[in-house]
Scaffold this motif. Structure first.
Motif, mmCIF file in Angstrom:
data_model
loop_
_atom_site.group_PDB
_atom_site.id
_atom_site.type_symbol
_atom_site.label_atom_id
_atom_site.label_comp_id
_atom_site.label_asym_id
_atom_site.label_seq_id
_atom_site.Cartn_x
_atom_site.Cartn_y
_atom_site.Cartn_z
ATOM 1 N N PRO A 216 1.023 -1.245 0.030
ATOM 2 C CA PRO A 216 -0.033 -0.123 -0.031
ATOM 3 C C PRO A 216 0.977 1.356 -0.299
ATOM 4 C CG PRO A 216 0.111 -0.884 2.135
ATOM 5 C CD PRO A 216 0.768 -1.793 1.421
ATOM 6 N N GLY A 217 2.264 0.972 0.183
ATOM 7 C CA GLY A 217 2.971 2.319 0.403
ATOM 8 C C GLY A 217 3.229 2.931 -0.927
ATOM 9 N N GLY A 218 3.901 4.141 -1.000
ATOM 10 C CA GLY A 218 4.574 4.712 -2.158
ATOM 11 C C GLY A 218 3.429 5.591 -2.662
ATOM 12 N N ASP A 219 3.506 6.265 -3.916
ATOM 13 C CA ASP A 219 2.623 7.068 -4.306
ATOM 14 C C ASP A 219 1.434 6.090 -5.144
ATOM 15 O OD1 ASP A 219 3.884 9.410 -4.097
ATOM 16 O OD2 ASP A 219 5.418 9.237 -5.702
ATOM 17 N N LEU A 220 0.205 6.901 -5.404
ATOM 18 C CA LEU A 220 -0.949 6.214 -6.092
ATOM 19 C C LEU A 220 -0.733 6.231 -7.344
ATOM 20 C CD1 LEU A 220 -3.875 5.212 -6.047
ATOM 21 C CD2 LEU A 220 -4.423 7.380 -6.182
ATOM 22 N N LEU A 221 -1.052 5.092 -8.107
ATOM 23 C CA LEU A 221 -0.820 5.072 -9.581
ATOM 24 C C LEU A 221 -2.266 4.160 -10.003
ATOM 25 C CD1 LEU A 221 0.279 6.039 -12.509
ATOM 26 C CD2 LEU A 221 1.745 4.088 -12.522
ATOM 27 N N ILE A 241 -5.570 -0.325 -9.264
ATOM 28 C CA ILE A 241 -4.649 0.219 -8.537
ATOM 29 C C ILE A 241 -3.248 -0.458 -9.008
ATOM 30 C CG2 ILE A 241 -3.781 1.088 -6.421
ATOM 31 C CD1 ILE A 241 -6.724 1.376 -5.550
ATOM 32 N N LEU A 242 -2.309 0.014 -9.509
ATOM 33 C CA LEU A 242 -1.140 -0.334 -10.113
ATOM 34 C C LEU A 242 -0.084 -0.106 -8.848
ATOM 35 C CD1 LEU A 242 -0.810 0.918 -13.606
ATOM 36 C CD2 LEU A 242 -1.882 -1.224 -13.003
ATOM 37 N N GLN A 243 -0.119 0.764 -8.100
ATOM 38 C CA GLN A 243 0.625 0.928 -6.955
ATOM 39 C C GLN A 243 0.132 1.869 -5.920
ATOM 40 O OE1 GLN A 243 4.248 2.457 -9.122
ATOM 41 N NE2 GLN A 243 4.129 4.401 -8.044
ATOM 42 N N GLY A 244 0.648 1.964 -4.661
ATOM 43 C CA GLY A 244 -0.043 2.744 -3.534
ATOM 44 C C GLY A 244 -1.639 2.490 -3.241
ATOM 45 N N ASN A 249 -11.849 11.105 0.410
ATOM 46 C CA ASN A 249 -11.280 12.414 1.050
ATOM 47 C C ASN A 249 -9.837 12.684 0.497
ATOM 48 O OD1 ASN A 249 -13.722 13.531 2.012
ATOM 49 N ND2 ASN A 249 -13.132 12.709 4.280
ATOM 50 N N ASP A 250 -9.146 11.577 -0.341
ATOM 51 C CA ASP A 250 -7.841 11.837 -0.893
ATOM 52 C C ASP A 250 -8.189 13.126 -1.880
ATOM 53 O OD1 ASP A 250 -6.524 10.606 1.062
ATOM 54 O OD2 ASP A 250 -6.072 8.839 -0.358
ATOM 55 N N THR A 251 -7.025 13.537 -2.193
ATOM 56 C CA THR A 251 -6.957 14.326 -3.460
ATOM 57 C C THR A 251 -6.039 13.628 -4.465
ATOM 58 O OG1 THR A 251 -7.202 16.451 -2.355
ATOM 59 C CG2 THR A 251 -6.367 16.784 -4.561
ATOM 60 N N VAL A 252 -6.643 13.434 -5.831
ATOM 61 C CA VAL A 252 -5.888 12.728 -6.696
ATOM 62 C C VAL A 252 -5.532 13.657 -8.118
ATOM 63 C CG1 VAL A 252 -6.533 10.346 -6.129
ATOM 64 C CG2 VAL A 252 -8.053 11.817 -7.594
ATOM 65 N N GLU A 253 -4.581 13.658 -8.758
ATOM 66 C CA GLU A 253 -4.520 14.133 -9.975
ATOM 67 C C GLU A 253 -4.881 13.274 -11.157
ATOM 68 O OE1 GLU A 253 -0.679 16.232 -12.180
ATOM 69 O OE2 GLU A 253 -0.247 15.159 -10.377
ATOM 70 N N ARG A 296 -9.689 6.471 -21.105
ATOM 71 C CA ARG A 296 -8.487 5.484 -20.403
ATOM 72 C C ARG A 296 -7.602 6.507 -19.937
ATOM 73 N NH1 ARG A 296 -9.996 0.254 -22.458
ATOM 74 N NH2 ARG A 296 -8.249 -0.831 -21.521
ATOM 75 N N GLY A 297 -6.710 6.102 -18.938
ATOM 76 C CA GLY A 297 -5.639 6.963 -18.572
ATOM 77 C C GLY A 297 -5.192 6.519 -17.291
ATOM 78 N N VAL A 298 -4.446 7.472 -16.533
ATOM 79 C CA VAL A 298 -4.005 7.258 -15.307
ATOM 80 C C VAL A 298 -4.531 8.202 -14.204
ATOM 81 C CG1 VAL A 298 -2.076 5.717 -15.717
ATOM 82 C CG2 VAL A 298 -1.855 8.238 -15.736
ATOM 83 N N VAL A 299 -4.456 7.818 -13.166
ATOM 84 C CA VAL A 299 -4.732 8.665 -11.835
ATOM 85 C C VAL A 299 -3.839 8.571 -11.121
ATOM 86 C CG1 VAL A 299 -6.357 9.296 -10.058
ATOM 87 C CG2 VAL A 299 -7.086 8.806 -12.280
ATOM 88 N N CYS A 300 -3.441 9.562 -10.213
ATOM 89 C CA CYS A 300 -2.140 9.456 -9.564
ATOM 90 C C CYS A 300 -2.118 10.631 -8.265
ATOM 91 C CB CYS A 300 -0.742 9.794 -10.330
ATOM 92 S SG CYS A 300 -0.586 11.224 -10.893
ATOM 93 N N THR A 301 -0.845 10.178 -7.195
ATOM 94 C CA THR A 301 -0.982 11.472 -6.111
ATOM 95 C C THR A 301 -0.252 12.549 -6.805
ATOM 96 O OG1 THR A 301 -0.184 9.528 -4.923
ATOM 97 C CG2 THR A 301 0.466 11.724 -4.211
#
Length: 585
Positions: A216-221, A241-244, A249-253, A296-301
């Motif tokens: 669960p650690g590291g940046d979200l991808l 979820i590929l990582q993180g 209530n989290d903010t994602v980009e 399609r695409g990605v969302v991340c920290t």
């Protein structure tokens, strides 16, 4: 009390990548698995309608009872059921993208092979991608209904043998092979025909499951594969979820749209949850945006992904690729979730014995990309016209360590240290040749559009140069005049002060030009030795006397025809140095 017990019981999600040559029947197999599983569940289980089949873009999932060997290995978490998520990889270019994109979360690969056609080009490519990204595999021989019943068993055995032979040299040797007919009669046949072998395949898949390592650690991808809006609630993105991890209530980009959004709710297996982590399939509802902008695409920290114009990668050639890998050539580069053309420059460590600059330090410890990466800007590297294999080095061992600079035709957005695959996707898909050329790990990215001026000069890749000329005559014991080292139009100022070596052993320094025809003066600090002076005077006498032998010189030089004395200039030039300076160690 049942409530607290219930809150601990969870569904374990296990991701299976479904790969295979076009028309091997991947999609019908996914469909057969899902429907077989759901009817079986339907008979046994009143909640089966909730479980159902969640058919999604390229993803279908089905739930089965948890196999016994996972019951005891759950640790803190008690799982009560097992969900298989089938990641179906349609079409070819997207196959490579999907698999590489989902590489971190595919737990098992299911390679679908047409039993009549056997291993085809894309099958081999799938194997390669599997080797790069996945620990275990099951091979499914599909379309056994096309074999005449009396020869069916022997044909299956023959093909199984052939497959085991093909897999011998890969990490999948000894992997199980099973025969099925996912859609008897072919795609046009009515659905009344029952698939053959599918319940057995489900049992085999259950046997192959293990508790995947999830971090669960590291940046979200998160890889998003579908997007839609719900009036009054917001926009829902479904994906893996590929990582993180993520939570309400989290903010994602969303890098593609250059916006950040707040998570309002999260759903897994159609139930609301407070968060999710690596490997989970989720639906995430965020504040409203137009879903058409992100199919399609990605969302991340926020801020964790970088948009790169160029990158340095570690590089390994893929053994099955037939051609050479030449510097300046263009390849399709798959990185993160994108495939883009890039021009490649290969470089390696300086040849053994080449003097390295004092700033060469020990390489940093390797980084977590399962590939070593002792790349650092403090080091000098040697320019290569092409990738060098172990055979070219005269050994049958592994290829020497090498890197490549990729210059992208358009910027790409990707996480650092991600897997990179270079291929020649413009090769004819039906040509029997592997199109995957090399793999590597992204080590360093250039985020500045003007990277050629701002970033590349830090990359100290050099070429060695060697020029040869002749001594024309001696002016005194410490000075000779040389010729044929430079063209008439060469700017000699650039070469002043560079060291040269005479073929007789003395070293000197280029002091300046002599006349207008590209001749130059060399200062020999230690002075010319007697033999050299004699040799040179005999050479010039020989010239003066129209070719008569220079008597006494021959006693030193047993050769009947005195050789001219040659001048050697060695230097190196850094490929990305804007001033094109010449450097001597």
């Amino acid at each position: 009390m049942s409530e607290s017990a219930d809150s601990r019981t969870q569904t374990l999600n296990f991701n299976i990548g479904v790969l295979g040559h076009v028309d091997s029947g991947k999609t019908s197999l996914a469909r057969a698995l899902s429907s077989t599983a759901s009817t079986a569940a339907f008979d046994k289980n009143p909640q089966s309608r909730e479980r159902g089949i969640t058919l999604d873009l390229g993803f279908s999932s089905f739930t089965v009872d948890l196999p016994d060997h996972l019951r005891d290995s759950g640790g803190q978490k008690q799982y009560d059921s097992l969900q298989f998520t089938l990641v179906d990889c349609p079409g070819h270019a997207s196959l490579i993208r999907t698999i590489i994109g989902g590489a971190q979360i595919i737990d098992l690969m299911m390679l679908v092979v047409d039993v009549v056609k056997g291993v085809q080009t894309q099958t081999a490519e799938c194997l390669l991608i599997g080797e790069l990204t996945c620990p275990c595999m099951v091979v499914v021989l599909n379309k056994i209904d096309l074999l005449p019943p009396n020869k069916r068993q022997s044909a299956i055995e023959k093909m199984t043998k052939r497959l085991h032979k093909t897999l011998e040299s890969t990490r999948f040797k000894e992997c199980p092979v099973i025969a099925v007919a996912a859609k008897p009669g072919g795609p046009e046949a009515p659905d009344t025909e029952e698939p053959h072998g599918v319940p057995e395949l489900i049992e085999l898949l259950k046997k192959q499951t293990y508790l995947p390592q999830r971090d669960p650690g590291g940046d979200l991808l998160m890889a998003v594969d579908h997007c839609f809006s719900i009036r009054g609630q917001g926009t829902v993105m479904t994906g893996t979820i590929l990582q993180g991890s993520l939570a309400i209530n989290d903010t994602v980009e969303i890098p593609a749209l250059k916006v950040t959004k707040k998570i309002k709710s999260v759903q897994m297996f159609r139930k609301p949850v407070s968060g999710a982590m690596q490997g989970d399939r989720v639906g995430v509802c965020v504040t409203q945006f137009d879903p058409k902008l992100l199919e399609r695409g990605v969302v991340c920290t926020p801020g964790s992904l970088h948009t790169l114009y160029a990158a340095v990668i570690s590089v390994r050639k893929i053994g099955y690729f037939k051609g050479s890998l030449a510097t300046r050539a263009k390849f399709h580069i798959t990185v993160g979730h994108e495939t883009v053309m890039a021009r490649v420059t290969f470089f390696g460590l300086p040849p053994v014995g080449a003097s390295e600059s004092p700033s060469d330090t020990k390489p940093p410890p390797s980084q977590p990309c399962s590939l070593e990466s002792p790349f650092t800007f403090d080091r000098e590297y040697f320019y290569q016209d092409e990738y060098v294999t172990g055979q070219e080095e005269g050994s049958s061992g592994p290829d020497p360590e090498q890197w490549a600079l990729l210059e992208f035709e358009r910027p790409v957005t990707c996480p650092s240290l991600c897997l990179v695959i270079g291929s020649k996707l413009d090769t004819d898909i039906h040509a029997n040749a592997c199109r995957l050329a090399f793999q590597g790990c992204l080590l360093q990215g250039f985020e500045d559009k003007g990277y050629a001026e701002t970033g590349l000069p830090r990359l100290r890749i050099y070429k060695t140069k060697h020029k040869e000329g002749q001594v024309e005559r001696v002016t005194d014991d410490y000075t000779v005049i040389g010729r044929n080292l430079f063209k008439k139009e060469t700017n000699l100022q650039l070469f002043l002060g560079l060291k040269v070596t005479l073929s007789t052993g003395e070293t000197g320094v280029i002091e300046g030009g002599f006349g207008q025809s590209g001749k130059f003066k060399i200062r020999v600090q230690e002075g010319l030795c007697a033999e050299t002076k004699q040799l040179l005077s005999s050479t010039s006498k020989k010239k003066g006397k129209g070719g008569s032998k220079g008597g006494p010189a021959n006693e030193e030089e047993p050769k009947t025809d005195p050789q001219p004395v040659s001048i050697h200039l060695h230097f190196k030039r850094y490929v990305f140095d804007p001033h094109k300076k010449m450097v001597q160690s």
